[in-house]
Design a protein around this motif. Structure first.
Motif, PDB file in Angstrom:
ATOM      1  N   GLY A 183     -28.504   7.029   7.435  1.00 14.38           N
ATOM      2  CA  GLY A 183     -27.615   5.885   7.628  1.00 14.38           C
ATOM      3  C   GLY A 183     -26.752   6.109   8.855  1.00 14.38           C
ATOM      4  N   MET A 184     -26.166   5.038   9.332  1.00 13.89           N
ATOM      5  CA  MET A 184     -25.245   5.140  10.450  1.00 13.89           C
ATOM      6  C   MET A 184     -24.070   4.204  10.216  1.00 13.89           C
ATOM      7  SD  MET A 184     -25.730   4.577  14.554  1.00 13.89           S
ATOM      8  CE  MET A 184     -25.326   2.836  14.536  1.00 13.89           C
ATOM      9  N   ALA A 185     -22.882   4.666  10.562  1.00 11.47           N
ATOM     10  CA  ALA A 185     -21.691   3.830  10.513  1.00 11.47           C
ATOM     11  C   ALA A 185     -21.157   3.686  11.928  1.00 11.47           C
ATOM     12  CB  ALA A 185     -20.629   4.451   9.609  1.00 11.47           C
ATOM     13  N   GLU A 186     -20.730   2.485  12.273  1.00 10.38           N
ATOM     14  CA  GLU A 186     -20.188   2.239  13.607  1.00 10.38           C
ATOM     15  C   GLU A 186     -18.970   1.336  13.497  1.00 10.38           C
ATOM     16  OE1 GLU A 186     -22.263   1.277  17.702  1.00 10.38           O
ATOM     17  OE2 GLU A 186     -22.067  -0.572  16.538  1.00 10.38           O
ATOM     18  N   VAL A 187     -17.905   1.726  14.185  1.00  8.05           N
ATOM     19  CA  VAL A 187     -16.717   0.883  14.337  1.00  8.05           C
ATOM     20  C   VAL A 187     -16.558   0.598  15.814  1.00  8.05           C
ATOM     21  CG1 VAL A 187     -14.218   0.688  14.035  1.00  8.05           C
ATOM     22  CG2 VAL A 187     -15.592   1.907  12.320  1.00  8.05           C
ATOM     23  N   ILE A 188     -16.494  -0.684  16.157  1.00 15.23           N
ATOM     24  CA  ILE A 188     -16.276  -1.059  17.545  1.00 15.23           C
ATOM     25  C   ILE A 188     -15.307  -2.230  17.593  1.00 15.23           C
ATOM     26  CG2 ILE A 188     -18.406  -2.433  17.461  1.00 15.23           C
ATOM     27  CD1 ILE A 188     -18.634  -2.010  20.506  1.00 15.23           C
ATOM     28  N   PHE A 189     -14.276  -2.112  18.438  1.00 12.83           N
ATOM     29  CA  PHE A 189     -13.343  -3.226  18.558  1.00 12.83           C
ATOM     30  C   PHE A 189     -12.761  -3.264  19.965  1.00 12.83           C
ATOM     31  CE2 PHE A 189     -11.041   0.340  16.720  1.00 12.83           C
ATOM     32  CZ  PHE A 189      -9.817   0.370  17.383  1.00 12.83           C
ATOM     33  N   TRP A 190     -12.236  -4.435  20.308  1.00 10.01           N
ATOM     34  CA  TRP A 190     -11.671  -4.672  21.637  1.00 10.01           C
ATOM     35  C   TRP A 190     -10.231  -5.159  21.520  1.00 10.01           C
ATOM     36  CZ3 TRP A 190     -16.794  -5.510  20.711  1.00 10.01           C
ATOM     37  CH2 TRP A 190     -17.719  -5.100  21.688  1.00 10.01           C
ATOM     38  N   ASN A 191      -9.421  -4.794  22.493  1.00 12.60           N
ATOM     39  CA  ASN A 191      -8.138  -5.455  22.682  1.00 12.60           C
ATOM     40  C   ASN A 191      -8.415  -6.708  23.505  1.00 12.60           C
ATOM     41  OD1 ASN A 191      -5.611  -6.295  23.978  1.00 12.60           O
ATOM     42  ND2 ASN A 191      -4.760  -4.386  23.208  1.00 12.60           N
ATOM     43  N   MET A 192      -8.171  -7.885  22.913  1.00 15.77           N
ATOM     44  CA  MET A 192      -8.554  -9.130  23.569  1.00 15.77           C
ATOM     45  C   MET A 192      -7.697  -9.433  24.798  1.00 15.77           C
ATOM     46  SD  MET A 192      -9.575 -11.671  20.398  1.00 15.77           S
ATOM     47  CE  MET A 192      -8.162 -11.299  19.331  1.00 15.77           C
ATOM     48  N   ARG A 212     -18.837   6.240  16.205  1.00 15.06           N
ATOM     49  CA  ARG A 212     -20.094   6.232  15.452  1.00 15.06           C
ATOM     50  C   ARG A 212     -20.223   7.515  14.648  1.00 15.06           C
ATOM     51  NH1 ARG A 212     -22.260   4.890  20.604  1.00 15.06           N
ATOM     52  NH2 ARG A 212     -22.464   2.626  20.841  1.00 15.06           N
ATOM     53  N   SER A 213     -21.016   7.399  13.589  1.00 14.23           N
ATOM     54  CA  SER A 213     -21.290   8.579  12.771  1.00 14.23           C
ATOM     55  C   SER A 213     -22.658   8.424  12.110  1.00 14.23           C
ATOM     56  CB  SER A 213     -20.214   8.756  11.698  1.00 14.23           C
ATOM     57  OG  SER A 213     -20.458   9.919  10.936  1.00 14.23           O
ATOM     58  N   ILE A 214     -23.525   9.422  12.281  1.00 15.71           N
ATOM     59  CA  ILE A 214     -24.811   9.458  11.592  1.00 15.71           C
ATOM     60  C   ILE A 214     -24.600  10.086  10.226  1.00 15.71           C
ATOM     61  CG2 ILE A 214     -27.154  10.381  11.622  1.00 15.71           C
ATOM     62  CD1 ILE A 214     -26.705   8.269  13.721  1.00 15.71           C
ATOM     63  N   THR A 235     -18.945   1.136   0.020  1.00 16.68           N
ATOM     64  CA  THR A 235     -19.804   1.942   0.881  1.00 16.68           C
ATOM     65  C   THR A 235     -18.901   2.734   1.814  1.00 16.68           C
ATOM     66  OG1 THR A 235     -21.714   1.896   2.360  1.00 16.68           O
ATOM     67  CG2 THR A 235     -20.082   0.150   2.644  1.00 16.68           C
ATOM     68  N   SER A 236     -19.292   3.984   2.083  1.00 18.18           N
ATOM     69  CA  SER A 236     -18.363   4.876   2.776  1.00 18.18           C
ATOM     70  C   SER A 236     -19.089   5.838   3.690  1.00 18.18           C
ATOM     71  CB  SER A 236     -17.549   5.694   1.768  1.00 18.18           C
ATOM     72  OG  SER A 236     -16.877   4.878   0.851  1.00 18.18           O
ATOM     73  N   CYS A 237     -18.378   6.281   4.710  1.00 21.30           N
ATOM     74  CA  CYS A 237     -18.742   7.442   5.516  1.00 21.30           C
ATOM     75  C   CYS A 237     -17.619   8.455   5.304  1.00 21.30           C
ATOM     76  CB  CYS A 237     -18.865   7.068   6.986  1.00 21.30           C
ATOM     77  SG  CYS A 237     -19.112   8.481   8.079  1.00 21.30           S
ATOM     78  N   TYR A 238     -17.957   9.628   4.750  1.00 20.30           N
ATOM     79  CA  TYR A 238     -16.930  10.572   4.320  1.00 20.30           C
ATOM     80  C   TYR A 238     -16.650  11.686   5.321  1.00 20.30           C
ATOM     81  CZ  TYR A 238     -17.513   8.478  -0.311  1.00 20.30           C
ATOM     82  OH  TYR A 238     -17.566   7.604  -1.361  1.00 20.30           O
ATOM     83  N   LYS A 239     -17.223  11.635   6.486  1.00 20.43           N
ATOM     84  CA  LYS A 239     -17.031  12.738   7.421  1.00 20.43           C
ATOM     85  C   LYS A 239     -15.563  12.873   7.809  1.00 20.43           C
ATOM     86  CE  LYS A 239     -21.672  13.019   9.309  1.00 20.43           C
ATOM     87  NZ  LYS A 239     -22.486  13.086  10.538  1.00 20.43           N
ATOM     88  N   LYS A 240     -15.162  14.121   8.016  1.00 22.57           N
ATOM     89  CA  LYS A 240     -13.747  14.406   8.267  1.00 22.57           C
ATOM     90  C   LYS A 240     -13.221  13.670   9.496  1.00 22.57           C
ATOM     91  CE  LYS A 240     -10.520  18.267   8.767  1.00 22.57           C
ATOM     92  NZ  LYS A 240     -10.387  19.738   8.840  1.00 22.57           N
ATOM     93  N   ARG A 241     -14.025  13.600  10.541  1.00 21.17           N
ATOM     94  CA  ARG A 241     -13.585  12.950  11.770  1.00 21.17           C
ATOM     95  C   ARG A 241     -13.902  11.451  11.792  1.00 21.17           C
ATOM     96  NH1 ARG A 241     -12.107  16.076  15.871  1.00 21.17           N
ATOM     97  NH2 ARG A 241     -12.753  14.495  17.399  1.00 21.17           N
ATOM     98  N   ARG A 242     -14.671  10.997  10.810  1.00 22.73           N
ATOM     99  CA  ARG A 242     -15.070   9.590  10.772  1.00 22.73           C
ATOM    100  C   ARG A 242     -15.040   9.101   9.325  1.00 22.73           C
ATOM    101  NH1 ARG A 242     -14.447  10.148  15.447  1.00 22.73           N
ATOM    102  NH2 ARG A 242     -15.847   9.701  17.187  1.00 22.73           N
ATOM    103  N   TYR A 243     -13.834   8.886   8.815  1.00 24.66           N
ATOM    104  CA  TYR A 243     -13.741   8.368   7.443  1.00 24.66           C
ATOM    105  C   TYR A 243     -13.668   6.840   7.522  1.00 24.66           C
ATOM    106  CZ  TYR A 243     -12.166   7.301   2.749  1.00 24.66           C
ATOM    107  OH  TYR A 243     -12.075   6.781   1.497  1.00 24.66           O
ATOM    108  N   ILE A 244     -14.672   6.173   6.910  1.00 23.41           N
ATOM    109  CA  ILE A 244     -14.761   4.713   6.935  1.00 23.41           C
ATOM    110  C   ILE A 244     -15.149   4.256   5.534  1.00 23.41           C
ATOM    111  CG2 ILE A 244     -15.799   2.705   8.066  1.00 23.41           C
ATOM    112  CD1 ILE A 244     -16.840   4.741  10.228  1.00 23.41           C
TER     113      ILE A 244
END
Length: 355
Positions: free
Chosen positions: A80-89, A98-100, A117-126
């Protein structure tokens, strides 16, 4: 005026080994299309093998204060892969994380009443979780920064309250009647804030704000090669919450007038939209033209910033573009009301997947 019958959700989207197609009001207890017999031809493979070809995606789009973005979970069975992407408008600055995720029984849950649904990695908690009994959807991320990105965290709460939420489920041939693609969409008001923590600098927390969100879960019996593009607009027009999802994909139903996943949400009302043609004759970073043949959809999308992501893991090869931009034009509701779109922020995604 184009119309598509909206039915009540069945208990199952597979009956006697065959898919159940249609556009359905609200949400089912489960978004599950497993168990279709021989979805890829006449070879009688066991369903537990063909079920492995079902790929899933869960996405949460948000427009909050100065920020717009998406949180995506991709479920390819093997990984699985989790991705967070956002912009300041305002500044057009982009933030990507991103996290694999390694093998897991399931990354995107089937249950729509209550699940997470979750990504539990220490540097990428989502984490994205929801509970219909409390009419809430919760989004949390805590993302460690890199040399190019600050650390970022958020806690958002969206509401499933009936007077504020618009939702619909579409189960479509993909592209033939032999196999299916299921989509659940919900347009929700959202409340919260985003904090950025640049390296070695004080944190920057935006004030708590009310905003707009679009929740999307998709399951599809994938072909070995798939491609497509879809756009999502969300925001406020004349004091009303407006969002839409419009797509043109290689797995689109052969009879797309009868079966497609295009929808417009205005406040708590949903209008099924006709099939569209999406073109960008001068490249994906120039103006997109989005039109139908029923005179219900006439939009342009002006790209402002692109994020390109290539994935090459095991047998999966994919290329995704996530593009922030603005929409202009007109969409008609099922009652014939004209919705004038003026500089509405949104995201476009263009992809190629090879298995």
């Amino acid at each position: 005026m184009y119309s598509r019958e909206i039915k009540e959700c069945p208990k199952s989207f597979v009956k006697n080994g065959k898919p159940v197609f249609g556009t359905f009001a609200a949400h089912p207890e489960k978004l599950d299309i497993r168990g279709v017999k021989m979805p890829y031809g006449v070879i009688p493979l066991p369903t537990w093998i063909t079920n492995l070809r079902i790929k899933s995606r869960l996405s949460f789009y948000f427009s909050l204060g100065d920020f717009i973005g998406s949180i995506d979970f991709y479920d390819s069975k093997i990984f699985g892969m989790a991705e967070v992407i956002f912009w300041n408008m305002k500044t057009k600055q982009k933030y990507v994380y991103r996290s694999i995720m390694g093998p897991r029984r399931r990354f995107v849950p089937h249950k729509l009443e209550a699940a997470s649904t979750s990504c539990y990695k220490k540097r990428r908690y989502i984490r994205i979780s929801w509970d219909r009994s409390h009419e809430k959807l919760s989004v949390i991320f805590n993302l460690h920064g890199t040399s190019s990105n600050p650390s970022a965290n958020t806690a958002l709460v969206a509401s499933f309250a009936k007077d504020k939420c618009a939702e619909i489920t579409c189960v479509l041939p993909a592209p033939t009647l032999r196999r299916s693609s299921a989509h659940y969409y919900a347009s929700l008001p959202v409340h919260g804030a985003i904090t950025l923590i640049p390296n070695g600098e004080p944190s920057q927390t935006m004030p708590d704000a009310e905003g707009f969100s679009f929740f999307d879960i998709n399951r599809t019996y994938m072909k070995f090669r798939s491609h497509g593009e879809f756009v999502t607009g969300l925001g406020s027009l004349d004091g009303k919450a407006v969002s839409f999802r419009i797509q043109s994909v290689s797995q689109e139903a052969v009879d797309s007038d009868k079966y497609n996943g295009n929808v417009l949400c205005t406040e708590n009302q949903v209008t099924p939209l006709p099939p569209v043609v999406i073109t960008h004759p001068y490249g994906i970073m120039d103006k997109w033209i989005i039109q139908d043949t029923e005179n219900m959809v006439d939009l342009t999308f002006t790209p402002l910033s692109d994020n390109k992501n290539r994935i090459s893991v095991f047998v999966l090869r994919s290329e995704y573009h996530t593009i922030y931009g603005v929409f202009d034009g007109v969409i008609l509701t099922s009652s014939g009301e004209k919705v004038n779109i003026r500089s509405l922020p949104g995201l476009a995604k263009k992809y190629v997947i090879r298995l």
